[in-house]
Design an enzyme around this catalytic site. Structure first.
Site, PDB file in Angstrom:
ATOM      1  N   TYR A 171     -14.385 -10.524  15.583  1.00  0.00           N
ATOM      2  CA  TYR A 171     -13.991  -9.109  15.917  1.00  0.00           C
ATOM      3  C   TYR A 171     -15.454  -8.218  16.205  1.00  0.00           C
ATOM      4  O   TYR A 171     -15.361  -7.477  17.056  1.00  0.00           O
ATOM      5  CB  TYR A 171     -12.951  -8.343  14.822  1.00  0.00           C
ATOM      6  CG  TYR A 171     -12.843  -6.859  14.923  1.00  0.00           C
ATOM      7  CD1 TYR A 171     -12.058  -6.464  15.825  1.00  0.00           C
ATOM      8  CD2 TYR A 171     -13.584  -6.309  14.199  1.00  0.00           C
ATOM      9  CE1 TYR A 171     -11.816  -5.139  16.005  1.00  0.00           C
ATOM     10  CE2 TYR A 171     -13.455  -4.672  14.340  1.00  0.00           C
ATOM     11  CZ  TYR A 171     -12.457  -4.296  15.148  1.00  0.00           C
ATOM     12  OH  TYR A 171     -12.419  -2.887  15.319  1.00  0.00           O
TER      13      TYR A 171
ATOM     14  N   LYS B 115     -16.781  -6.307  19.602  1.00  0.00           N
ATOM     15  CA  LYS B 115     -16.853  -4.946  19.340  1.00  0.00           C
ATOM     16  C   LYS B 115     -18.399  -4.621  19.872  1.00  0.00           C
ATOM     17  O   LYS B 115     -18.713  -3.693  20.558  1.00  0.00           O
ATOM     18  CB  LYS B 115     -16.849  -4.237  18.028  1.00  0.00           C
ATOM     19  CG  LYS B 115     -15.207  -3.998  17.918  1.00  0.00           C
ATOM     20  CD  LYS B 115     -14.466  -3.148  18.961  1.00  0.00           C
ATOM     21  CE  LYS B 115     -13.211  -2.774  18.626  1.00  0.00           C
ATOM     22  NZ  LYS B 115     -12.784  -1.501  19.578  1.00  0.00           N
TER      23      LYS B 115
END
Length: 326
Positions: A161, A165
């Site tokens: 994740y 990002k």
């Protein structure tokens, strides 16, 4: 095409006062039926032509204001994105897979939702010459060298994740440098507030509140010494509205309070504000978790005129009062 006018950096920072600067524009909120996105749609409805693009896998139409147009679709599908983006002036890109554990379990799915979806949004924005305000994350920093964390500090994400990002963050800023697109990346710290669902992959605040109000033990991953900067969703909305009108584009900004609390102390605070008899128990550390986190929000304060206003205790008490009304 209508362009939003800039809000002075020293202007009073109130979401309702920021709306007139966007009045008359057409805006798209991807993920607008979800947690942060639906609050953005609420703040923009009435003054703007608001569209919401959401696949409704985690969001709900009930969260979307009546004045907004809901387009059921997926940011992973470029045709869905192109249709939703037609004639748009500003896009608030909130759609994605928002979960560290889920990204560890399914990194390809996380990449497709968070990175490929962002590229579809940026490409459509290029065609429409639309400003893009995109949700990045504190996860880009990973375990920081020191706290508070400044935007220029090392990026060492510890989960898929966080890697996703960071890629989103780079793409958003490079599209400004390479193509002249007006873009802003907002690195959210730990967001909490109304409509944040409880459950396995939810934010720790909503999970603790759900556990305390149902009389279950509050489960702390690891020793609980890890610190977090919790920012209320109303402040996150204000940061987005400021980013939609700033002249300081092509940059990334921390969106946090500049204060932090340990997860153990948060659990104790939740027990206190809910007047719960729940115990606090510790479980195994969560894979991909970081130890310390606290924002340096000075760049956002200087260049966006943004400063978080909601204190953690008052934000928690408001959530408890809302739950009591329901």
């Amino acid at each position: 095409m209508v362009r939003p006018t800039a809000v002075p950096a020293d202007a009073e920072r109130d979401p309702t006062e920021a709306r007139p600067s966007l009045r008359g524009t057409t805006v798209l909120v991807t993920g607008g039926a979800g947690f942060v996105g639906s609050h953005l749609a609420d703040a923009l409805a009435g003054g703007c032509d608001v569209r919401v693009l959401d696949d409704l896998s985690t969001g709900s139409r009930r969260n979307v204001p009546d004045a907004a147009t809901v387009l059921e679709g997926d940011v992973r599908d470029p045709a869905d994105v192109a249709e939703a983006m037609a004639g748009v002036d500003v896009v608030f890109h909130e759609a994605g897979l928002v979960s560290v554990p889920a990204s560890v379990e399914a990194p390809v799915r996380s990449h497709e939702a968070n990175v490929a979806g962002t590229l579809h949004v940026l490409e459509a924005a290029r065609r429409e010459d639309a400003r893009v305000v995109a949700a990045s994350s504190v996860a880009v920093y990973g375990d920081p060298v020191d706290v508070p964390v400044h935007e220029g500090d090392p990026k060492r994400p510890t989960s898929p994740y966080g890697v996703d990002k960071l890629a989103l963050d780079h793409y958003v800023r490079r599209y400004h440098d390479l193509y002249g697109l007006e873009t802003v990346a907002l690195r959210y710290f730990n967001v909490y507030g109304p409509r944040q669902a409880g459950g396995e992959y939810s934010g720790v605040v909503s999970t603790f509140l759900e556990q305390a109000q149902s009389g279950q033990p509050l489960t702390v991953h690891g020793d609980g010494d890890q610190t977090r900067d919790f920012v209320h969703v109303s402040d996150v909305v204000a940061a987005n509205l400021a980013a939609a009108t700033t002249d300081h584009v092509g940059r990334a900004y921390n969106v946090g309070t500049g204060d932090s609390i340990s997860v153990s102390d948060l659990a104790d605070l939740v027990v206190d504000v809910t007047d719960s008899a729940s115990d606090v128990v510790h479980t195994d550390p969560r894979q991909g978790d970081v130890g310390r986190s606290e924002a340096d929000p000075s760049r956002a304060r200087r260049q966006l005129g943004f400063e978080a206003r909601v204190g953690l205790e008052s934000g928690l008490r408001d959530l408890v009062e809302r739950a009591a009304v329901v």
